[in-house]
Scaffold this active site. Structure first.
Site, PDB file in Angstrom:
ATOM      1  N   GLU A 266     -24.300 -37.095  31.149  1.00 42.94           N
ATOM      2  CA  GLU A 266     -24.650 -36.114  30.118  1.00 42.94           C
ATOM      3  C   GLU A 266     -26.050 -36.362  29.553  1.00 42.94           C
ATOM      4  O   GLU A 266     -26.780 -35.419  29.247  1.00 42.94           O
ATOM      5  CB  GLU A 266     -23.625 -36.136  28.978  1.00 42.94           C
ATOM      6  CG  GLU A 266     -22.292 -35.485  29.311  1.00 42.94           C
ATOM      7  CD  GLU A 266     -21.361 -36.384  30.121  1.00 42.94           C
ATOM      8  OE1 GLU A 266     -21.689 -37.577  30.299  1.00 42.94           O
ATOM      9  OE2 GLU A 266     -20.318 -35.895  30.591  1.00 42.94           O
TER      10      GLU A 266
ATOM     11  N   HIS B  54     -10.879 -34.804  24.124  1.00 46.78           N
ATOM     12  CA  HIS B  54     -11.128 -33.462  24.666  1.00 46.78           C
ATOM     13  C   HIS B  54     -10.873 -32.375  23.623  1.00 46.78           C
ATOM     14  O   HIS B  54     -10.695 -31.227  23.968  1.00 46.78           O
ATOM     15  CB  HIS B  54     -10.214 -33.188  25.865  1.00 46.78           C
ATOM     16  CG  HIS B  54     -10.420 -34.110  27.015  1.00 46.78           C
ATOM     17  ND1 HIS B  54      -9.853 -35.349  27.091  1.00 46.78           N
ATOM     18  CD2 HIS B  54     -11.150 -33.978  28.144  1.00 46.78           C
ATOM     19  CE1 HIS B  54     -10.197 -35.949  28.214  1.00 46.78           C
ATOM     20  NE2 HIS B  54     -10.996 -35.139  28.871  1.00 46.78           N
TER      21      HIS B  54
END
Lengths: 325, 327
Positions: free
Chosen positions: A61, A128
């Site tokens: 990321e 998540h």
């Protein structure tokens, strides 16, 4: 012409039309190419635009957002996907230290839109499900968008991609295939920073954004039967946020409930509460109420997660309580 | 191997001398200024004694190329076209400087001169260099970018991410590790269990090469080869330039943790001394020429200082501007 589209499909349409409109717009991220992203949002775009403009990346990321910055400096209009907004924690430095400060320090604009699915209630646990938006509103130099309808998702994504600043576009993953509404076929934009009144009412202003909007509307329908009118305002963009619409509504209702899915303590609602206290004090008839998640990591078990998140009952209780003032 | 012309050799000498003069001057100001009313805001971060790495590498670039500089890359910035005036405006934190006085010293960028905006987090600009490299490919430009970082930054996860990423996409980027042996006070031996940062190149699938970072012509030749490979579509190279940080991390740091013997042994390898010897050996220059250049760069730096220190300080009127681009 408009037709009913799912939230996820409206986002894909915005991506497709922006890519058709501007050859400098391109998509990259983990599993976004052939696979179409873990939520299928970028499905088929690989076939349409090819590997140059729809590209898988390694699981990095930090490197993804690093690329976005460099590519934007060079004149492209990158639209990276961060698979879950939770994973932004591994890319905080590129985002917060470089991207957010670049225009202020170096004077070069960075037209970057980071798409990142956000939010819970899907039973997929702490890593998540988080709602991290307050961190980024707290970071000067980033715009933060949280759409709640398919129509808004498309129009706000078009605006975000056309904007010459870094925009964090927090898609509500719970809504991807749950929400369907009318979306025009042609490309259109919705200006960033404009709230929308989802239902009018005269007693209590309920300010929210993203998926809790639906909870608020449910509460509004129930409360109406008791003679309590909620005016539900969906902010749509939380930085910048639409102070005028809030002030106008509050000057009528004199009561406010602030609702978000993020942890209540030091959540974006705290900023909204401070806004009402500092700038709308003369209209205040009752305490400012905030509803948010518990101050715990997010549990996966449905019983626990439901208790973690703000509920319909919480809104009903807060509204009934406010009407005593 | 690419042989440098006489003109290029002399130009490199001038860059070496100009960088040294500019940084000696910054050191001098930091040591002597009134702390209550400082001319230089913050500290100086100098490349003294390792200028050849930055200069040799940046000299291998052409106009359309870019750099992502690190702390000790004033040499590269001068080659990219930033002037001593601009660099001093930055050190003096002036409104007309590259960051409008909002940032200072080595934390600057200049898009027009193809220089990315450096930040303090070590290694952070390496993935950003990838983005420029990707965009060059996207726009079908035959160009490349140098991503500079130190031995200290090489321990950052983001540097590994970025090198792997660049190799996967065969990006036109050359990673320049200026291995100057010290990360503030931590010596190389306490930073990594391997001898050479360049050895890591193999693990990413890119060439890892080592050169003497104090020999400007060797750095140039090594980097030029990598630059050509990158521009041909051959992907990235990791170039490790072995050098030594001959000052503290910043002008506030007297580097007492470095032994006198280590400093003495590296003093003998001073990049300017080396280049002067080479120029004499090649018959390109003599002592009189060196004296002339030393005098020239000294007066250039002094003139730039006089000019820069009289420029306006930033005003609070504009402080809220530019957090966002208006259009």
């Amino acid at each position: 012409m408009s037709r009913s589209l799912y939230y996820a499909d409206a986002i894909r349409e915005a991506l497709r039309q922006c890519m058709q409109e501007d050859g400098d717009v391109y998509i990259f991220g983990e599993d976004v190419a052939l696979y179409g992203g873990v939520f299928g949002v970028t499905k088929d775009l690989f076939h349409e635009f090819g590997p140059k403009r729809v590209r898988n990346t390694p699981l990095s990321e930090g490197a993804i957002l690093g690329e976005a910055i460099g590519a934007a400096v060079y004149g492209l209009r990158p639209v990276p996907e961060i698979q879950f907004s939770d994973f932004l924690t591994t890319a905080m430095s590129p985002l917060v230290d470089i991207m957010a400060t670049y225009h202020y320090r170096v004077g070069t604009k960075l037209p970057i839109t980071i798409r990142a699915p956000s939010g819970g209630a899907l039973r997929i646990g702490h890593f998540h499900s988080k709602c991290l938006e307050a961190w980024f509103v707290h970071t000067p130099g980033l715009k933060v968008v949280v759409p709640s309808t398919a129509y808004d998702a498309k129009g706000l994504l078009v605006s975000s991609i056309r904007d010459n600043n870094p925009v964090l576009f927090l898609e509500q993953k719970k809504l991807y295939r749950e929400i369907k509404d009318e979306v025009p076929e042609e490309i259109y934009d919705i200006p960033l920073g404009q709230a929308i009144i989802r239902t009018e009412g005269s007693h209590i202003t309920l300010v929210t954004y993203g998926s809790p909007t639906y909870l608020a509307l449910k509460a509004a329908a129930l409360l109406q039967k008791e003679g309590i009118e909620l005016e539900v305002i969906d902010l749509r963009t939380i930085y910048p946020f639409d102070k005028e619409t809030l002030k106008k509504s509050f000057s009528k209702t004199n009561r406010v409930i602030i609702l978000h899915e993020a942890v209540k303590i030091a959540g974006f609602g705290a900023e909204l509460a401070a806004f009402f206290a500092e700038e709308c004090f003369e209209y205040m008839a009752a305490p400012i109420m905030r509803l948010g998640a518990l101050h715990t990591p997010i549990p996966t078990n449905p019983v626990l997660e439901d208790h973690y998140l703000p509920s319909l009952q919480d809104i009903l209780d807060a509204a009934r309580g406010l009407m005593k003032y | 191997m690419e042989q440098l012309t006489k003109k290029q050799h002399l130009e490199l000498y001038r860059y070496l001398r100009l960088t040294r003069a500019l940084e000696d001057w910054i050191f001098y100001i930091c040591a002597n200024q009134n702390p209550q009313k400082p001319l230089i805001i913050g500290k100086g971060y100098l490349s003294t004694g390792q200028e050849a790495t930055s200069i040799g590498a940046a000299y291998a670039l052409e106009k359309e190329d870019w750099i992502a500089q690190s702390h000790r890359d004033f040499g590269a910035l001068l080659i990219r076209g930033l002037t001593p005036r601009e660099l001093l405006l930055q050190y003096f934190s002036k409104e007309t400087g590259p960051t409008k006085g909002r940032d200072a010293n080595v934390h600057l960028g200049h898009t027009g001169k193809h220089v990315l905006g450096f930040i303090s987090h070590m290694g952070a600009m390496v993935p950003v260099a990838n983005g420029v490299a990707f965009a060059m490919k996207y726009k079908k430009k035959k160009a490349c970018i140098l991503a500079f970082f130190g031995d200290g930054a090489s321990s950052q996860g983001i540097v590994h991410e970025a090198m792997n990423y660049a190799a996967v996409f065969k990006l036109p980027v050359v990673f320049i590790c200026n291995n100057n042996r010290w990360a503030i006070s931590t010596p190389l031996e306490e930073q990594m269990a391997i001898k050479n940062v360049a050895d890591r190149g193999a693990s990413y699938g890119m060439p890892g090469v080592i050169c003497d970072g104090n020999k400007v012509e060797e750095v140039y030749q090594t980097v030029l080869k990598a630059v050509r490979l990158a521009k041909k579509g051959g992907g990235p190279t990791l170039v490790e330039c072995k050098t030594m940080r001959m000052s503290g991390h910043g002008t506030h740091d007297r580097a007492k943790y470095v032994s006198d013997q280590e400093i003495a042994s590296w003093k003998k390898k001073d990049p300017i001394m080396h280049h002067e010897k080479l120029l004499k050996k090649l018959g390109y220059a003599d002592e009189a020429y060196f004296k002339k250049i030393i005098a020239e760069v000294k007066s250039e730096v002094e003139e730039a200082t006089q000019w820069a220190k009289n420029q306006a300080d930033p005003s609070i009127q504009n402080q809220l501007e530019d957090v966002f681009a208006r259009s």
